[in-house]
Design a protein around this motif. Structure first.
Motif, PDB file in Angstrom:
ATOM      1  N   VAL A  26       0.867  -1.170   0.000  1.00  0.00           N
ATOM      2  CA  VAL A  26       0.000   0.000   0.000  1.00  0.00           C
ATOM      3  C   VAL A  26       0.906   1.222   0.000  1.00  0.00           C
ATOM      4  O   VAL A  26       1.771   1.354   0.869  1.00  0.00           O
ATOM      5  N   GLU A  28       1.733   5.409   0.165  1.00  0.00           N
ATOM      6  CA  GLU A  28       1.241   6.579   0.895  1.00  0.00           C
ATOM      7  C   GLU A  28       0.084   7.225   0.118  1.00  0.00           C
ATOM      8  O   GLU A  28       0.175   7.458  -1.081  1.00  0.00           O
ATOM      9  N   GLU A  30      -2.774   6.047  -0.782  1.00  0.00           N
ATOM     10  CA  GLU A  30      -3.451   5.172  -1.732  1.00  0.00           C
ATOM     11  C   GLU A  30      -4.601   4.421  -1.068  1.00  0.00           C
ATOM     12  O   GLU A  30      -4.573   4.153   0.135  1.00  0.00           O
ATOM     13  N   THR A  31      -5.603   4.072  -1.862  1.00  0.00           N
ATOM     14  CA  THR A  31      -6.649   3.151  -1.419  1.00  0.00           C
ATOM     15  C   THR A  31      -6.537   1.869  -2.224  1.00  0.00           C
ATOM     16  O   THR A  31      -6.562   1.915  -3.458  1.00  0.00           O
ATOM     17  N   LEU A 155      -2.596   4.389   8.284  1.00  0.00           N
ATOM     18  CA  LEU A 155      -3.232   3.362   7.451  1.00  0.00           C
ATOM     19  C   LEU A 155      -4.496   2.895   8.144  1.00  0.00           C
ATOM     20  O   LEU A 155      -4.461   2.436   9.281  1.00  0.00           O
ATOM     21  N   ARG A 181      -9.126  10.017   3.305  1.00  0.00           N
ATOM     22  CA  ARG A 181      -7.915   9.994   2.497  1.00  0.00           C
ATOM     23  C   ARG A 181      -7.419  11.408   2.218  1.00  0.00           C
ATOM     24  O   ARG A 181      -6.216  11.647   2.126  1.00  0.00           O
ATOM     25  N   SER A 186      -3.759   6.457   4.224  1.00  0.00           N
ATOM     26  CA  SER A 186      -3.940   5.407   3.230  1.00  0.00           C
ATOM     27  C   SER A 186      -5.045   4.485   3.728  1.00  0.00           C
ATOM     28  O   SER A 186      -5.292   4.391   4.932  1.00  0.00           O
TER      29      SER A 186
END
Length: 235
Positions: A26, A28, A30-31, A155, A181, A186
């Motif tokens: 994953v 930084e 990001e989904t 996260l 987000r 993330s």
């Protein structure tokens, strides 16, 4: 920059192996979505990442440091929070008390405070002194999400947050993830609903019987590819 990585991650329930060499990451901001049918290993993966399922130390790294096998509280302190399947609210506590547990005993500064959670979910402020488990399913999910945010995670892991909810409520919950987000977190979303997962993610991983069978950006994956990876077509 990669925030979370797994390297050949395996997991067991006694003698039963549930995960087989999972490699994912994953970035930084990001989904990513983890999709798969019941028994695919999605929740086991979440459990390993959050310390609720044993894992080899070097098999999971967060911010470049190994976290495999750490205690859940230690992993949370490093910046990973879980919205668990089924919400797991405390029935003896009201809404506000459930939210405050997310930051209990910690001095974490960031975007998410009690007031910020109430701005995200105004209905919770209205119901703050009501028993959390007396709320509707969608409102309970908001409490579970808000509780996780109170730790100001880098996260956020969301395990089946749309399960059993009406479509309109699902839309509201996922709209909140956009705001989360935007504040820099993330997000990893576990979903059985493939369409929902593809709509919200930058990348998707499909699991089948504890293995990654497909990964990529949603726009680059065909329905046939996803179906074969999800259901095991051609195996």
């Amino acid at each position: 920059m990669k925030l979370l990585e797994t390297h050949g991650l395996t997991a067991f329930y006694g003698d039963f192996q549930a995960l087989f060499g999972i490699d994912l990451h994953v970035d930084e901001g990001e989904t990513i979505a983890i999709v798969g049918a019941n028994g695919a290993g999605k929740s086991t993966l979440m459990g390993a990442i959050t310390g609720r399922r044993s894992a080899q130390r070097e098999a999971i790294t967060f911010d470049g440091k190994p976290i495999g096998g750490m205690k859940p509280a230690e992993i949370m302190a490093r910046g990973i929070a879980l919205v668990p399947e089924g919400r797991q609210l405390f029935p003896s506590l009201d809404v506000e008390e459930n939210l405050l547990i997310g930051n209990y005993g910690r001095k974490v500064r960031g975007a998410w405070s009690l007031d910020a959670v109430y701005r995200l979910f105004p209905i919770l402020k209205e119901r703050r002194k009501q028993a959390a488990t007396s709320l509707s399913g969608g409102q309970q999910q908001m409490v579970a999400l808000g509780r996780a945010l109170m730790s100001n995670p880098r996260l956020l892991l969301c395990d089946e947050i749309s399960l059993g909810l009406a479509p309109a409520i699902i839309k509201d919950i996922y709209a909140a993830l956009d705001a989360i987000r935007a504040e820099g977190a993330s997000v990893m979303v576990v979903e059985q609903n493939i369409g929902q997962a593809l709509a919200v993610s930058d990348r998707v991983y499909c699991l089948l019987e504890g293995r990654v069978t497909l990964t990529g950006r949603p726009e680059a994956l065909s329905r046939d590819q996803i179906s074969a990876a999800y259901f095991g077509g051609g195996r």
